[in-house]
Scaffold this active site. Structure first.
Site, PDB file in Angstrom:
ATOM      1  N   GLY A  14       0.777  -1.242   0.000  1.00  0.00           N
ATOM      2  CA  GLY A  14       0.000   0.000   0.000  1.00  0.00           C
ATOM      3  C   GLY A  14       0.802   1.281   0.000  1.00  0.00           C
ATOM      4  O   GLY A  14       0.318   2.306   0.487  1.00  0.00           O
ATOM      5  N   ASN A  16       1.405   3.036  -2.597  1.00  0.00           N
ATOM      6  CA  ASN A  16       0.652   3.957  -3.471  1.00  0.00           C
ATOM      7  C   ASN A  16      -0.573   4.508  -2.756  1.00  0.00           C
ATOM      8  O   ASN A  16      -0.932   5.675  -2.939  1.00  0.00           O
ATOM      9  CB  ASN A  16       0.274   3.276  -4.781  1.00  0.00           C
ATOM     10  CG  ASN A  16       1.412   3.292  -5.775  1.00  0.00           C
ATOM     11  OD1 ASN A  16       1.746   4.335  -6.324  1.00  0.00           O
ATOM     12  ND2 ASN A  16       2.050   2.143  -5.964  1.00  0.00           N
ATOM     13  N   MET A  93      -3.978  -6.885  -7.084  1.00  0.00           N
ATOM     14  CA  MET A  93      -3.409  -7.971  -7.889  1.00  0.00           C
ATOM     15  C   MET A  93      -4.440  -9.020  -8.294  1.00  0.00           C
ATOM     16  O   MET A  93      -4.248 -10.214  -8.080  1.00  0.00           O
ATOM     17  CB  MET A  93      -2.266  -8.633  -7.106  1.00  0.00           C
ATOM     18  CG  MET A  93      -1.154  -7.687  -6.741  1.00  0.00           C
ATOM     19  SD  MET A  93      -0.388  -6.918  -8.194  1.00  0.00           S
ATOM     20  CE  MET A  93       0.949  -6.018  -7.414  1.00  0.00           C
ATOM     21  N   ILE A  95      -7.280  -9.652 -11.653  1.00  0.00           N
ATOM     22  CA  ILE A  95      -7.824  -9.080 -12.887  1.00  0.00           C
ATOM     23  C   ILE A  95      -9.348  -9.063 -12.797  1.00  0.00           C
ATOM     24  O   ILE A  95      -9.977 -10.045 -12.395  1.00  0.00           O
ATOM     25  CB  ILE A  95      -7.305  -9.850 -14.127  1.00  0.00           C
ATOM     26  CG1 ILE A  95      -5.796  -9.572 -14.281  1.00  0.00           C
ATOM     27  CG2 ILE A  95      -8.067  -9.436 -15.388  1.00  0.00           C
ATOM     28  CD1 ILE A  95      -5.139 -10.265 -15.443  1.00  0.00           C
ATOM     29  N   LEU A  96      -9.927  -7.916 -13.140  1.00  0.00           N
ATOM     30  CA  LEU A  96     -11.383  -7.754 -13.046  1.00  0.00           C
ATOM     31  C   LEU A  96     -12.013  -8.040 -14.417  1.00  0.00           C
ATOM     32  O   LEU A  96     -11.440  -7.699 -15.454  1.00  0.00           O
ATOM     33  CB  LEU A  96     -11.705  -6.341 -12.579  1.00  0.00           C
ATOM     34  CG  LEU A  96     -11.181  -6.036 -11.163  1.00  0.00           C
ATOM     35  CD1 LEU A  96     -11.087  -4.535 -10.912  1.00  0.00           C
ATOM     36  CD2 LEU A  96     -12.059  -6.710 -10.102  1.00  0.00           C
ATOM     37  N   ASN A 110      -5.760   2.745 -12.872  1.00  0.00           N
ATOM     38  CA  ASN A 110      -4.769   1.801 -12.348  1.00  0.00           C
ATOM     39  C   ASN A 110      -3.375   2.386 -12.524  1.00  0.00           C
ATOM     40  O   ASN A 110      -3.112   3.086 -13.487  1.00  0.00           O
ATOM     41  CB  ASN A 110      -4.880   0.485 -13.127  1.00  0.00           C
ATOM     42  CG  ASN A 110      -3.832  -0.532 -12.718  1.00  0.00           C
ATOM     43  OD1 ASN A 110      -3.658  -0.829 -11.522  1.00  0.00           O
ATOM     44  ND2 ASN A 110      -3.099  -1.077 -13.686  1.00  0.00           N
ATOM     45  N   HIS A 112       0.496   1.283 -13.172  1.00  0.00           N
ATOM     46  CA  HIS A 112       1.298   0.133 -13.624  1.00  0.00           C
ATOM     47  C   HIS A 112       2.773   0.542 -13.652  1.00  0.00           C
ATOM     48  O   HIS A 112       3.102   1.627 -14.143  1.00  0.00           O
ATOM     49  CB  HIS A 112       0.837  -0.323 -15.016  1.00  0.00           C
ATOM     50  CG  HIS A 112       1.586  -1.518 -15.489  1.00  0.00           C
ATOM     51  ND1 HIS A 112       1.336  -2.789 -15.015  1.00  0.00           N
ATOM     52  CD2 HIS A 112       2.640  -1.631 -16.342  1.00  0.00           C
ATOM     53  CE1 HIS A 112       2.185  -3.632 -15.569  1.00  0.00           C
ATOM     54  NE2 HIS A 112       2.975  -2.956 -16.376  1.00  0.00           N
ATOM     55  N   ASP A 153      -4.264  -3.768 -18.652  1.00  0.00           N
ATOM     56  CA  ASP A 153      -3.350  -2.648 -18.927  1.00  0.00           C
ATOM     57  C   ASP A 153      -3.592  -2.021 -20.303  1.00  0.00           C
ATOM     58  O   ASP A 153      -2.696  -1.371 -20.862  1.00  0.00           O
ATOM     59  CB  ASP A 153      -1.875  -3.089 -18.801  1.00  0.00           C
ATOM     60  CG  ASP A 153      -1.545  -3.582 -17.396  1.00  0.00           C
ATOM     61  OD1 ASP A 153      -2.062  -3.006 -16.435  1.00  0.00           O
ATOM     62  OD2 ASP A 153      -0.789  -4.564 -17.279  1.00  0.00           O
ATOM     63  N   GLU A 183       5.566   6.523  -9.727  1.00  0.00           N
ATOM     64  CA  GLU A 183       4.223   6.101  -9.277  1.00  0.00           C
ATOM     65  C   GLU A 183       3.618   7.029  -8.228  1.00  0.00           C
ATOM     66  O   GLU A 183       2.471   7.453  -8.348  1.00  0.00           O
ATOM     67  CB  GLU A 183       4.278   4.676  -8.698  1.00  0.00           C
ATOM     68  CG  GLU A 183       4.633   3.634  -9.715  1.00  0.00           C
ATOM     69  CD  GLU A 183       4.556   2.226  -9.142  1.00  0.00           C
ATOM     70  OE1 GLU A 183       3.545   1.876  -8.526  1.00  0.00           O
ATOM     71  OE2 GLU A 183       5.529   1.467  -9.310  1.00  0.00           O
TER      72      GLU A 183
END
Ligand code: GAR
Length: 202
Positions: A14, A16, A93, A95-96, A110, A112, A153, A183
């Site tokens: 966390g 970010n 982490m 994928i939706l 998001n 990356h 992505d 980031e």
């Protein structure tokens, strides 16, 4: 003006999320407010960061559901119950599905850890991204903030920042430099940019 309500989705340390919390405190994020942190990992340190900042948390584990659809339905319900306008994936982490991403079109962003379209897509996450960049021998890498759609992505790019690769870098050293120099800067700036747009449309 009414602020946009932000949910941050996390899985790990966390840092970010911390950058977003700090940016809210310093006024870099002024058009939005972090209302909720959702984790798909009960042990994520990100949850401690959220609690320390007084932000509501929800832990939603995939193993508690019989399908990806049910897991995502629970996330959607939690987001809607909290009136969320913008979803920020910050080291989330998992994928939706297209069903999820199309439900929140242009409302999910998001971060990356590479310059998309390099070193991205399925299988490229966390340290693996930096390992691949070092194996290829690129001299410049960076980070990207983008909208999330059904292609991993693959959504529209919002912001990018370059970071130099140095002689002797390990994936861990490079990851830290990319976080620090790129980031943690472009994620808050992108969040403010999109929140401002949302509030203007409200
Ligand atoms: C960050 O480097 C983020 O860009 C990356 O995981 C790390 C999470 O760190 N995300 C991805 O690789 C997504 N494809 P954090 O939990 O300390 O923010």
């Amino acid at each position: 003006m009414e602020k946009a309500s932000i949910a941050v989705m996390v899985s790990g340390s966390g840092t970010n999320l911390q950058a977003l919390i700090d940016a809210q405190a310093s006024g870099i994020i002024k058009s939005g407010e972090i209302k909720l942190v959702i984790s798909n990992n009960a042990g994520a340190f990100a949850l401690e960061r959220a609690k320390k900042a007084g932000i509501k948390t929800a832990t939603i584990l995939k193993k508690d559901f019989t399908s990806q659809e049910d897991f995502e339905r629970k996330i959607i319900k939690t987001l809607e119950e909290n009136g969320i306008d913008l979803i920020i994936l910050a080291g989330f982490m998992s994928i939706l599905s297209e069903k999820f991403t199309s439900h929140f079109e242009k409302r999910i962003i998001n971060v990356h850890p590479s310059l998309i379209p390099s070193f991205c897509g399925e299988g490229f996450y966390g340290l693996r991204v930096h390992k691949a960049a070092l194996e290829k021998g690129v001299k410049v890498t960076g980070a990207t903030v983008h909208f999330v759609n059904e292609i991993p992505d693959g959504g529209e790019i919002i912001m990018q920042k370059c970071v130099d690769v140095m002689e002797g870098d390990t994936p861990e050293i490079l990851q830290k430099r990319v976080m620090c120099e790129a980031e943690w800067k472009i994620l808050p700036l992108s969040a403010e940019k999109i929140c401002k747009k949302i509030t203007e449309e409200k």
